[in-house]
Scaffold this active site. Structure first.
Site, short mmCIF file in Angstrom:
data_model
loop_
_atom_site.label_atom_id
_atom_site.label_comp_id
_atom_site.label_asym_id
_atom_site.label_seq_id
_atom_site.Cartn_x
_atom_site.Cartn_y
_atom_site.Cartn_z
N HIS A 1 42.82 42.33 47.24
CA HIS A 1 41.45 42.36 47.72
C HIS A 1 41.22 41.28 48.77
CE1 HIS A 1 39.20 45.35 45.42
NE2 HIS A 1 39.93 45.04 44.37
N LYS B 1 38.43 52.20 35.05
CA LYS B 1 37.55 51.79 36.14
C LYS B 1 38.26 51.96 37.48
CE LYS B 1 35.46 48.77 39.10
NZ LYS B 1 35.99 48.27 40.40
N GLU C 1 32.50 48.78 47.54
CA GLU C 1 33.61 47.87 47.23
C GLU C 1 34.71 47.98 48.28
OE1 GLU C 1 36.83 46.96 43.64
OE2 GLU C 1 35.08 48.23 43.25
N ASP D 1 25.74 63.19 40.78
CA ASP D 1 25.13 62.31 39.79
C ASP D 1 26.23 61.41 39.23
OD1 ASP D 1 24.01 61.07 37.57
OD2 ASP D 1 22.91 62.85 36.92
#
Length: 335
Positions: A326, A209, A40, A225
């Site tokens: 963004h 998030k 991202e 992981d």
């Protein structure tokens, strides 16, 4: 190709992701370069910017669990008397621990307790001190060994598995942001953004998030992981009975200054021995950027990266907006 075939099966190629370095991190009075890997755009830039703001206010401070641990579970079913079996297992605690620890070096079972699930079922839970290991494979081997050793006839052993509950591996990072004049209003808006995440799980999950953007980017770079980390943190976020944000904000006002103290708790089932960390050159190089190649140092770093990402995301959210930020970076790259 030989390295890839150690990781997975039926390998036909590789999907390359960028390995980046985020500057500006000052953690417990030490300067860090933080390795990050993510698909991202703007995550690395945002973390670096968030870290720069914190650096100007003294840097991050962290705390780590003194004895990181995880647990394994053994499900017992078809018992003729679950209460009697539980009492018997609890009387055999030392023998269970001895069997679990046979042949293990990085991990050590330290406690075991059985509880009733139902009239014909019970669960044996084993606490395992994991040190610098993630612990998943070791704990699964321990539970399988204990399961073979247990005698609960006429019942039987069913599931033998670790739990990804990582409440025994929570790392905390804190930062302060202070301002006067026009900055007081910006900090006030930032603090109010935390209120929405505290009030509504629908907002808290997106808030978290943003934290995981930083945490998982460090995890990817260091060969961890990521699914275990995501699962552990979402369980931790809901451990109080309602899903909550992993970070919190306290506001302190003086005559001419507003100060925010922002703290994040991150559950980190991570390791620096075993897995990709033993043979993947990029992961070894990423870990080599840190002051110490220990799970403790990595966990502190991941918590700080999560907090830096959180601060940067909320500043954009109460400013130009996440999407605008963004897109601006996308357009800059295209140019």
């Amino acid at each position: 190709m030989q390295i890839l075939e150690k990781i997975s099966e039926n390998v036909v190629g590789a999907v390359a992701l960028p390995l980046s370095v985020a500057p500006n991190f000052k953690i417990d009075d030490l300067e860090y370069l933080v390795p990050m890997c993510t698909e991202e755009s703007s995550v690395v830039a945002a973390c670096s910017n968030g870290a720069r703001l914190v650096h100007a206010n003294g840097g991050f401070t962290t705390t780590a669990p003194p004895d990181p641990y995880m647990t394994g579970m053994i499900q017992l079913i078809e018992l003729d008397n679950s209460q009697r079996v539980v009492e018997h297992l609890n009387s055999q605690r030392e023998a269970i621990l001895s069997e679990a620890n046979r042949g293990h070096h990085h991990c050590r079972a330290t406690d075991a307790a059985a509880t009733v699930l139902g009239p014909d079922s019970a669960v044996l839970t084993v606490r395992v001190s994991v040190g610098d290991s993630m612990g998943a494979n070791a704990i699964n081997r321990m539970m399988e060994a204990v399961g073979r050793w247990l005698d609960v006839a006429p019942g039987r052993v069913l599931c033998r598995i670790l739990s990804n509950d990582a409440k025994g591996r929570v790392y905390t990072a804190s930062a302060t942001l202070s301002g006067s004049g026009e900055d007081r209003g910006r900090l006030g808006d930032l603090s109010r953004a935390f209120e929405l995440a505290q009030a509504l799980p629908e907002r808290a999950v997106t808030h978290n998030k943003g934290i995981m953007n930083g945490v998982i980017a460090v995890a990817m770079a260091s060969g961890q992981d990521t699914r275990a980390i995501e699962a552990a943190n979402h369980l931790y976020a809901g451990s109080g009975g309602q899903y909550k944000p992993l970070s919190r904000c306290v506001v302190t006002e003086s005559a001419d200054t507003t100060t925010l103290t922002i703290t994040v708790d991150v559950a980190c089932p991570i390791g620096v021995v075993g897995g990709l960390t033993t043979f993947h050159p990029a992961c070894r190089a990423a870990l080599g950027l840190l002051p110490e190649t220990t799970a403790d140092c990595l966990g502190r770093t991941m918590a700080c990266a999560g907090l830096a990402s959180n601060i940067a995301a909320l500043r954009a959210l109460v400013g130009v907006g996440i999407n605008a930020g963004h897109l601006r970076l996308h357009d800059k790259k295209k140019g």
